[in-house]
Motif scaffolding. Sequence first.
Motif, PDB file in Angstrom:
ATOM      1  N   MET A   1       0.808  -1.212   0.000  1.00  0.00           N
ATOM      2  CA  MET A   1       0.000   0.000   0.000  1.00  0.00           C
ATOM      3  C   MET A   1       0.849   1.273   0.000  1.00  0.00           C
ATOM      4  O   MET A   1       0.432   2.302  -0.538  1.00  0.00           O
ATOM      5  CB  MET A   1      -0.946  -0.008   1.201  1.00  0.00           C
ATOM      6  N   LEU A   2       2.018   1.210   0.606  1.00  0.00           N
ATOM      7  CA  LEU A   2       2.911   2.362   0.570  1.00  0.00           C
ATOM      8  C   LEU A   2       3.347   2.636  -0.866  1.00  0.00           C
ATOM      9  O   LEU A   2       3.292   3.779  -1.342  1.00  0.00           O
ATOM     10  CB  LEU A   2       4.119   2.111   1.466  1.00  0.00           C
ATOM     11  N   ASP A   3       3.776   1.609  -1.583  1.00  0.00           N
ATOM     12  CA  ASP A   3       4.133   1.767  -2.995  1.00  0.00           C
ATOM     13  C   ASP A   3       2.945   2.269  -3.806  1.00  0.00           C
ATOM     14  O   ASP A   3       3.075   3.130  -4.681  1.00  0.00           O
ATOM     15  CB  ASP A   3       4.603   0.436  -3.584  1.00  0.00           C
ATOM     16  N   ALA A   4       1.765   1.713  -3.511  1.00  0.00           N
ATOM     17  CA  ALA A   4       0.566   2.038  -4.288  1.00  0.00           C
ATOM     18  C   ALA A   4       0.203   3.508  -4.203  1.00  0.00           C
ATOM     19  O   ALA A   4      -0.440   4.048  -5.113  1.00  0.00           O
ATOM     20  CB  ALA A   4      -0.606   1.177  -3.827  1.00  0.00           C
ATOM     21  N   SER A   5       0.617   4.175  -3.132  1.00  0.00           N
ATOM     22  CA  SER A   5       0.283   5.593  -2.991  1.00  0.00           C
ATOM     23  C   SER A   5       0.913   6.444  -4.084  1.00  0.00           C
ATOM     24  O   SER A   5       0.467   7.570  -4.329  1.00  0.00           O
ATOM     25  CB  SER A   5       0.711   6.108  -1.617  1.00  0.00           C
ATOM     26  N   LEU A   6       1.939   5.936  -4.759  1.00  0.00           N
ATOM     27  CA  LEU A   6       2.596   6.676  -5.844  1.00  0.00           C
ATOM     28  C   LEU A   6       2.006   6.360  -7.220  1.00  0.00           C
ATOM     29  O   LEU A   6       2.467   6.898  -8.221  1.00  0.00           O
ATOM     30  CB  LEU A   6       4.095   6.371  -5.867  1.00  0.00           C
ATOM     31  N   THR A   7       0.988   5.507  -7.274  1.00  0.00           N
ATOM     32  CA  THR A   7       0.499   5.012  -8.564  1.00  0.00           C
ATOM     33  C   THR A   7      -0.001   6.133  -9.461  1.00  0.00           C
ATOM     34  O   THR A   7       0.300   6.161 -10.667  1.00  0.00           O
ATOM     35  CB  THR A   7      -0.615   3.982  -8.352  1.00  0.00           C
ATOM     36  N   HIS A   8      -0.789   7.051  -8.926  1.00  0.00           N
ATOM     37  CA  HIS A   8      -1.315   8.121  -9.770  1.00  0.00           C
ATOM     38  C   HIS A   8      -0.190   9.014 -10.276  1.00  0.00           C
ATOM     39  O   HIS A   8      -0.168   9.399 -11.455  1.00  0.00           O
ATOM     40  CB  HIS A   8      -2.339   8.940  -9.002  1.00  0.00           C
ATOM     41  N   ILE A   9       0.761   9.342  -9.409  1.00  0.00           N
ATOM     42  CA  ILE A   9       1.935  10.102  -9.848  1.00  0.00           C
ATOM     43  C   ILE A   9       2.662   9.337 -10.954  1.00  0.00           C
ATOM     44  O   ILE A   9       3.068   9.909 -11.973  1.00  0.00           O
ATOM     45  CB  ILE A   9       2.875  10.369  -8.662  1.00  0.00           C
ATOM     46  N   ALA A  10       2.819   8.025 -10.766  1.00  0.00           N
ATOM     47  CA  ALA A  10       3.526   7.205 -11.748  1.00  0.00           C
ATOM     48  C   ALA A  10       2.820   7.184 -13.097  1.00  0.00           C
ATOM     49  O   ALA A  10       3.464   7.048 -14.140  1.00  0.00           O
ATOM     50  CB  ALA A  10       3.682   5.780 -11.216  1.00  0.00           C
TER      51      ALA A  10
END
Length: 342
Positions: free
Chosen positions: A122-131
């Motif tokens: 979930m920590l990684d997933a928080s960057l998904t929209h930025i990515a």
Amino acid sequence: MLNVNYLVAHEPNKVEYCSETYDETKLPEDRLLVKIDYSAISAGTELAWIAGNSNNTSVKSFPFYPGYSSSGHVIKVGSAVENFAVGDRVIVPWGGHRSYSTVIGNRVGFGVHKISDDRVDMLDASLTHIASFSMLGVRRLNIQMGEPVMIAGLGLLGLIALQAARLSGAVPLLACDFSEERRKLALELGADAVFDPREEDFVEKVKAASGGKGVAATVEVTGKAIALKQALQYTAKMGRISLLGCTRVPDCQIDFYRDVHLPGISLIGAHTSNRPTLDSHPGGWNASDDYETVLKYLAGKRFDFKKLISQVVSPVDAPAIYERLLTGSNPPLGFVFDWNTI
């Protein structure tokens, strides 16, 4: 009643940590109520808006609510929402930095997106929209396997674009940034060579590293006109440059006849507002398809976001964090707020 904590800038250069109550029993039928776990700071864009110098037409005045890339889990589902259930893990685009978010459940294009693979942290997933922005910047270039590619600017967007370009077949994969630390990280993430744009004969060195002709494609992520002017010098004839960074202030003049028209270089806008809303196509995927791709790459360990997160902090400390970002020099790469701490 829920106590909702959130961040807001009521005036330029000052972010506040605030609270309000929300009656979850009044959730509209087309909405989901999401408890946010993590939200990531997108420093370049957020700071431009918070400082009041953004030329984004959607931001006219304060108050401004920063933050647009979060992860969380569904705690309540509106009666008209399909395909979501309580307990689903999701990413929340455009939701702001806040402890709870109400989002449209069936929105096409830029809406909440389910995380189906349990391997995604979930920590990684928080960057998904930025990515997803980085994905668009790379997709716009239609990179062919074996083409030399430059990533200019190694913030969050640039370092994700670097990983996406490597997966697209860029060889050699080059990168440049003022920060020695970020250049070293780029090498760890797959760059073949890195450069400081201030070094002597920078353009000639980039051309030499790319076989003498210059790079076939450049992802320009600095948002600085001077960096674009440099990119026009080291990009090969008939090359492509995707403008992933938002050039908000024209800080230098560019000779478009000499540097763009004569060499036949294509300048390609790569702002997320111009991606397709419905069907994806080569060179441009819709947001949902890019979200799913990012999540697949995270699940399969093809993307490494852990190295991009410098600090996980409490939202209570947000005013000091933003002051540091606005006034400090060489700040840490990536901040993520942990909403589970409050």
